[in-house]
Scaffold this active site. Structure first.
Site, short mmCIF file in Angstrom:
data_model
loop_
_atom_site.label_atom_id
_atom_site.label_comp_id
_atom_site.label_asym_id
_atom_site.label_seq_id
_atom_site.Cartn_x
_atom_site.Cartn_y
_atom_site.Cartn_z
CG ASN A 74 -1.89 -1.12 1.30
OD1 ASN A 74 -1.99 -1.82 0.19
ND2 ASN A 74 -2.41 -1.44 2.44
CG HIS A 120 3.65 -1.64 -4.98
ND1 HIS A 120 2.64 -2.33 -4.65
CD2 HIS A 120 4.56 -2.53 -5.58
CE1 HIS A 120 2.85 -3.50 -5.28
NE2 HIS A 120 3.90 -3.63 -5.54
CB CYS A 139 11.54 17.27 -9.50
SG CYS A 139 12.09 17.81 -10.77
CB CYS A 177 10.03 20.66 -9.78
SG CYS A 177 11.44 20.99 -8.47
CB CYS A 201 14.23 22.66 -11.46
SG CYS A 201 13.56 21.03 -11.74
N1 APR Z 1 -10.21 -6.82 5.24
C1 APR Z 1 -9.22 -7.54 4.51
N2 APR Z 1 -9.20 -7.89 3.20
C2 APR Z 1 -10.10 -7.28 2.40
C3 APR Z 1 -11.08 -6.64 2.81
C4 APR Z 1 -11.29 -6.26 4.20
N3 APR Z 1 -12.14 -5.25 4.73
N4 APR Z 1 -11.82 -5.96 1.77
C5 APR Z 1 -11.34 -6.42 0.56
N5 APR Z 1 -10.22 -7.38 0.90
C6 APR Z 1 -9.50 -8.25 0.19
C7 APR Z 1 -10.00 -8.53 -1.25
O1 APR Z 1 -10.73 -9.92 -1.00
C8 APR Z 1 -8.54 -8.99 -2.06
O2 APR Z 1 -8.29 -10.11 -1.82
O3 APR Z 1 -8.22 -7.38 -0.15
C9 APR Z 1 -7.72 -7.76 -1.66
C10 APR Z 1 -7.56 -6.61 -2.40
O4 APR Z 1 -6.85 -7.10 -3.53
P1 APR Z 1 -6.24 -6.17 -4.53
O5 APR Z 1 -7.03 -5.03 -4.79
O6 APR Z 1 -5.73 -6.81 -5.71
O7 APR Z 1 -4.83 -5.61 -3.85
P2 APR Z 1 -3.49 -5.93 -3.59
O8 APR Z 1 -3.45 -7.47 -3.50
O9 APR Z 1 -2.83 -5.37 -2.45
O10 APR Z 1 -2.88 -5.35 -4.97
C11 APR Z 1 -1.54 -5.55 -5.15
O11 APR Z 1 -1.80 -4.40 -7.36
O12 APR Z 1 -2.46 -2.67 -8.56
C12 APR Z 1 -1.64 -3.05 -7.67
O13 APR Z 1 0.05 -1.52 -7.05
C13 APR Z 1 -1.15 -2.03 -6.93
O14 APR Z 1 -0.44 -2.61 -4.59
C14 APR Z 1 -1.28 -2.97 -5.60
C15 APR Z 1 -1.15 -4.32 -6.21
#
Ligand code: APR
Length: 256
Positions: free
Chosen positions: A106, A123, A131, A152, A155
């Site tokens: 996150n 990430h 910049c 920026c 610059c």
């Molecule tokens: N508590 C726990 N888990 C939850 C909740 C909740 N309240 N609500 C949803 N989820 C779960 C969903 O079931 C899913 O498995 O969170 C997960 C979200 O999945 P993604 O949106 O794919 O998130 P993530 O796995 O972190 O994505 C990885 O993808 O787009 C890129 O860079 C972005 O860091 C991100 C990466």
């Protein structure tokens, strides 16, 4: 076999209590209860926005178009999100010596705002803009996003959020911290990730390979659940970390 949540929470708490080195690996799901939608699933951001706006090639070619989407997703709505009870529980576990590292996918800064200190952002982080000409980093709140793309203050170079776009390399510090954690964790706590995105999604399997017990918190099954997960706590992060906390911090554990 009926799914006995109380039983599996108790088993998870015993593992956490006895662990010498515990890592939490968090995804977008841990911030959903702070009002930040996940990327995938029914309410997923990628159902509304085309992820190509977050590809580095697109950003460099059409920064204004990319910034219009970036501003909407990451700065108009989510800039005001605050940590929820799951973030706060992980910070408490760190203070009590029950959690040693957080590897997060996150970029919302909520683990730090909750008080966690051993946080490695695979990430990057959305709170600063960098910049691309002089590399100066500015807090996003100090930069006006009325004119896009933002420039920026030093610059006039193109500013980019300090998080990893698709097609960009993972910063070295969190990468090393993640591999190190995967090498030495007794318990690896996955919270709220589909396990869809490389190379972040390789970290939990590496931990498993090195002997870690995998505890997973997610309301739905993920790419990990029927593979590497040892204890699946099916439910929301806030609710299940609270159940874990009740056992970890209030009652003596019988290693039954
Ligand atoms: N508590 C726990 N888990 C939850 C909740 C909740 N309240 N609500 C949803 N989820 C779960 C969903 O079931 C899913 O498995 O969170 C997960 C979200 O999945 P993604 O949106 O794919 O998130 P993530 O796995 O972190 O994505 C990885 O993808 O787009 C890129 O860079 C972005 O860091 C991100 C990466």
């Amino acid at each position: 076999m009926s799914y006995n949540l109380e039983q599996v929470v108790h088993e998870a708490a015993i593992l956490l209590r006895n662990s010498k080195f515990t890592t939490a690996f968090t995804g977008a799901g841990i911030s959903v209860e702070s009002g930040i939608p996940p990327f995938r699933g029914e309410e997923g951001l990628w159902n509304k926005y085309d992820p190509r706006y977050l590809e580095i090639g697109f950003f460099l070619a059409q920064p204004e178009e990319s910034w219009k989407v970036i501003k909407q997703i990451f700065y108009d709505f989510f800039g005001e999100a605050t940590p929820n009870s799951a973030h706060l529980m992980l910070a408490k576990m760190e203070r009590e010596g029950m959690l040693h590292r957080i590897i997060t996918q996150n970029i919302d800064n909520l683990h730090q705002e909750a008080g966690s200190t051993q946080v490695y952002e695979f990430h990057g982080n959305s709170m600063k803009l960098v910049c691309l000409a002089c590399f100066r980093k500015s807090p996003y709140r100090e930069i006006s996003l009325e004119e896009l793309p933002p420039r920026c203050p030093d610059c006039q170079g193109l500013l980019k959020p300090d998080f990893v776009f698709f097609g960009e390399p993972i910063p070295q510090k969190p990468m090393i911290a993640a591999y190190d954690a995967a090498g030495k964790s007794d318990v690896f706590l996955i919270i709220g990730s589909t396990g869809e995105v490389m190379p972040a999604n390789q970290i939990p399997p590496m931990a498993k390979q090195n002997g870690a017990k995998i505890i997973e918190i997610n309301p739905q099954e993920s790419n990990y659940t029927n593979g590497i997960t040892d204890i699946f706590l099916k439910g929301k992060a806030g609710e299940l970390t609270s159940l874990l906390g009740e056992i970890l911090f209030s009652t003596p554990l019988q290693n039954d």
